[in-house]
Every structure is written in C-alpha cells, then in structure tokens.
Design a protein around this motif. Structure first.
Motif, short mmCIF file in Angstrom:
data_model
loop_
_atom_site.label_atom_id
_atom_site.label_comp_id
_atom_site.label_asym_id
_atom_site.label_seq_id
_atom_site.Cartn_x
_atom_site.Cartn_y
_atom_site.Cartn_z
N ARG A 76 0.81 -1.22 0.00
CA ARG A 76 0.00 0.00 0.00
C ARG A 76 0.84 1.27 0.00
N ALA A 77 1.98 1.26 0.68
CA ALA A 77 2.76 2.49 0.80
C ALA A 77 3.32 2.96 -0.53
N ARG A 78 3.43 2.05 -1.53
CA ARG A 78 4.06 2.44 -2.79
C ARG A 78 3.18 2.17 -4.01
N CYS A 109 -2.32 -1.12 -8.54
CA CYS A 109 -1.68 -0.60 -9.74
C CYS A 109 -0.76 0.53 -9.33
N HIS A 110 0.18 0.88 -10.18
CA HIS A 110 1.01 2.05 -9.94
C HIS A 110 1.80 2.40 -11.19
N ALA A 164 -6.24 5.88 -15.67
CA ALA A 164 -6.62 5.64 -14.28
C ALA A 164 -5.62 6.33 -13.38
N ASP A 165 -6.09 6.79 -12.25
CA ASP A 165 -5.21 7.38 -11.25
C ASP A 165 -4.68 6.25 -10.39
N CYS A 166 -3.42 5.91 -10.57
CA CYS A 166 -2.81 4.81 -9.82
C CYS A 166 -1.72 5.30 -8.87
N SER A 167 -1.77 6.56 -8.50
CA SER A 167 -0.80 7.08 -7.55
C SER A 167 -1.22 6.70 -6.13
N ALA A 221 0.53 8.13 2.44
CA ALA A 221 0.11 6.77 2.71
C ALA A 221 1.07 6.08 3.68
N GLU A 222 0.51 5.38 4.62
CA GLU A 222 1.31 4.64 5.60
C GLU A 222 0.81 3.21 5.65
N GLU A 223 1.68 2.29 6.02
CA GLU A 223 1.31 0.91 6.15
C GLU A 223 0.49 0.74 7.43
#
Length: 449
Positions: free
Chosen positions: A183-185, A211-212, A253-256, A261-263
């Motif tokens: 999730r953090a990245r 996604c990213h 798509a917005d994949c940022s 964001a934190e774990e």
C-alpha cells in the motif's frame, strides 16, 4: 507487426534520459492502431493448470475489444526489438527465475520506455533475486491457504479493473499472503476480508489487487486467477480486461498512492522533522537534513528509541551509504546511556559495504553472515536507498533487505536476549556517513514460551 511508434518512444526515452511516457500518448496511439499484448507464462517452479485457460481468455478479450495477443514461454523473446512491438506484457502465473540477466535488462528498458506490465496471480511468485521486478510487481508471494470462498472488498470503483464491481465481491480462489504490504508504494484497488476465510496472515489490510506508475511505465497486478473456473467468470474476465487496458495505456486511471500513505499497523517514529522519543548515547549525533532524512555525525555513539520498549516487533527503515561507510541497527539491548551496553548485550544488524561476510551489510555482526547471494541480488549500491525490515519474535531475528529475506538468526546466548525490546541506530565515526529515513515500527504478539 513491428511497432515503430514504440521503438521511437524507447529511443527517445533513452536519448533524453526520460523515465516517463507522455501523458495520453499510449491511449491516443491505441485508439488509432489498436494495442498489442504479449502473454508470458514461463514457469520455473509450480505450474498452474489454469495457464491455458488464462491464455485463451486473454485472446478472446483481445478479439472482443480490439487488441492483438501473442503468447509465449520463450524468454528469448525478451529483447529490446521484440518487446518494442507490444504495449503491455501480461505475466500470467509465471513462477521462479524465468529471465536471464540480458532479458531482465531488456524488460527494464521496455518499461522505462513506457511499456506496461500486468501481473496475474503467481506473477508475484517470480524472480525473487531481481529487486527491480519485486518493485514493479509491488511485492512478492509469501504463502497461501487452501482454495476457498472469500469476500473481496473493492476500494476504487474508478479503475477499469474494478469499475464494474460492487463494494463486496464474493468469489472462490486461492488467496495469496504477501511478504510485504504494497500500500505504501502502490494504489490499492481491492483487499481481502480475512474474517471471511481461513489462512490470511496480513490482518485488517490485505491488498489483493493494485496498480502504480513505475519507472516510466504502468503496472497492474491481481492476486486472483488461480483456478480454471476464474477465467469463465464474467466479473473476473472484466477485471482482467480492465487491468490489461490500463497496462497498455488504452484506459486512463489514477494509480498514484494516496498522499502520506502509511502501512496500517505501523507507527512512524522518525518522520524527518523531529527526534522526539529518541536519545543519543555516547559521542556524536544524528543531523536532521530538512528533507525527511537524518545523517550520522561523529561517534562512536548510538541513537536509541527510548519512548517505548517493544518485546516483539517489525522495525522498518530506509538507509543509504555515501560510499564505503559503516553503521548498523542494534536490537535486543536494555536501556542505557552507554552505547557499549548495546554492543555487549544486544545484536547489531550491520550496514557496511566491504568488510568480512559476518561484518558486512545484512550480517548479525560477528555472529552470523547474511545469505550473501540473496543479499547481493537485493542490495542497491552506495548512493542509493535500501530498505530494512527487522522482525523480532522471541529469540528469533529475521532480516529483510528490499523485501528479500537475507538472514534468519536465533539467539542461544543466555547472556543476551532479543526480548529486551530496545533498538537504535549507530553513528560509527567521523569518516562514516549513513543516512536514514522512514523509521516505523509495528508491535507484534510475543510468541508463547
């Protein structure tokens, strides 16, 4: 079927040093020419019997939605010239070490030139000795329980892979646990509700699809798709189609990842602005740099986290050496203003570029060397950031470098105990420059003795 447009993009990216595909470029080209997709399904470990169904499904999706599909298990097709023909490569339940060094370099070049990646299921069980691939996929496979029904909770209904789904998606599949939470990245699209099935080990936040944007290209991954039956399910087929269309650039798509964001479960204990809760023992110090990092100065001393004792925990942090420098992370020592207390009573997870194997990066200093082959494959060189995760449970210490397990150590010395839960960062001396950032900790349940 040679794609001159793709070749031009890669050539321009290499010439200009760019790592990003111009916004909308792939989508505009795809609308005019149609996309080309390569399905890659080579296995060097477990082989899923659903692979033929997956290949046929992607072919059918291509016929129905205007993109062409080639399929291969020949890694020799991973050349710059051949990859340039494709808008995305679908890694369909690949396993193990499937590409050699030259083929890996070609795929990295392809992604940096704007290429797309869509990983399906066991794509996360692939290339553990290739850190770049782990970052592209988002994380690696850890384990799985038996095939069973579970509830998938959809977080993002704007992405084409999940836009057709309700908030809850109940389905039967083999449900992966992962080595690290991505999730953090990455941008998480859907998670598993571990309360609805048996065998999950990631807790309340268990991503299964994400996604990213990565290194100039686009990455989509879904952990679903183990069973043959999956590829006959309309919702899963649409899920897969949406992921492929994002990977090719045909769908935006917005994949940022979300800002800040934190774990989940981790508490930041150094955020780059303050050393609250920390205490310096011995000479030297740590200098705040104003960019979210701190750097060792002088020594030999120890900056230790005094605010709370953790008898069992996961400690995560990033570190970077300027050159052949020296530092370390101490664990398992009692509270003290004397840095030698940590040396004499705790254990040091070493950070050092060139010393002996039991005294260099990843070693439990003088007690146990890292797995050198795994360490070398995962390690980024001086001048680049590396990530440590230290997991302390009872008298066991596991050391992960960039998500790869490189050392598994158990204390048997009665004069020491890892259950004394203080930890700290070493400032080794005036000639050593090591930076740290993103220090966070998650309290674990101590094992029953």
């Amino acid at each position: 079927m040679q794609r001159t447009a793709r070749l031009a993009v890669i050539a321009a990216a290499l010439l200009l040093g760019s790592t990003a595909l111009p916004a909308g470029h792939a989508a505009e080209r795809g609308a005019a020419e149609g996309e080309n997709v390569l399905v890659f399904s080579k296995t060097a470990g477990f082989r899923h019997d659903s692979i033929p169904d997956g290949i046929e499904t992607v072919r059918q999706l291509g016929e129905e939605n205007g993109f062409t599909v080639d399929a291969t298990e020949d890694a020799a097709q991973f050349t710059p010239e051949n990859l340039a023909r494709y808008d995305a490569v679908v890694w369909l339940s690949t396993t193990g070490d499937v590409l050699d060094d030259a083929q890996q370099a070609a795929f990295e070049e392809y992604v940096r030139g704007g290429g797309g990646y869509a990983g399906v299921h066991a794509a996360a069980d692939t290339e553990y000795d290739w850190p770049w691939y782990g970052q592209l996929a988002g994380t690696w496979f850890d384990s799985h329980p038996a095939i069973q029904e579970a509830t998938v909770r959809v977080e993002d209904h704007d992405h084409p892979a999940t836009a057709h789904l309700q908030d809850e998606w109940v389905r039967t599949d083999e449900l992966y646990n992962y080595r690290a939470n991505p999730r953090a990245r990455t941008h998480v699209l859907a998670t598993l509700d571990e309360s609805t099935y048996d065998g999950g080990n990631m807790g309340e936040d268990h991503p299964i699809t994400w996604c990213h944007a990565f290194d100039g290209g686009r990455s989509f991954y879904t952990g679903l798709g183990h069973t043959k039956e999956s590829y006959a399910e309309p919702d899963f087929r649409q899920h897969l189609l949406g992921g492929i269309r994002y990977a090719t650039g045909a769908a935006d798509a917005d994949c940022s990842p979300p800002d800040g964001a934190e774990e989940p479960g981790y508490t930041p204990i150094f955020d780059g602005t303050s050393l609250d809760g920390w205490k310096q023992a011995g000479p030297g110090s740590f200098e705040l740099n104003g960019d979210g990092t701190m750097t060792t100065t002088g020594g030999m001393g120890l900056l230790w986290y005094e605010a709370k004792e953790y008898p069992a925990y996961s400690l995560k942090l990033d570190w970077k050496m300027a050159g052949d420098d020296n530092s370390g992370v101490f664990v398992g020592f009692p509270a003290s203003d004397d840095p030698w207390t940590a040396v004499d009573n705790g254990y040091e997870v070493q950070i050092d570029a060139t010393d002996a194997e039991d005294r260099t990066t990843g070693a439990v200093y003088t007690f146990q060397s890292a797995d050198i082959a795994a360490r070398d494959a995962a390690l980024n060189p001086p001048g680049e950031w590396n990530a440590y995760e230290l997991v302390v449970e009872g008298e066991r210490l596991r050391i992960y470098l960039n998500d790869v397990l490189i050392n598994d150590f158990t204390n048997t010395d009665p004069a020491r105990s890892l259950t004394d839960g203080y930890f700290g960062l070493q400032n080794h001396g005036a000639d050593d420059e090591v930076a740290f950032r993103n220090v966070r900790v998650k309290e674990l349940t101590p094992p029953v003795r």
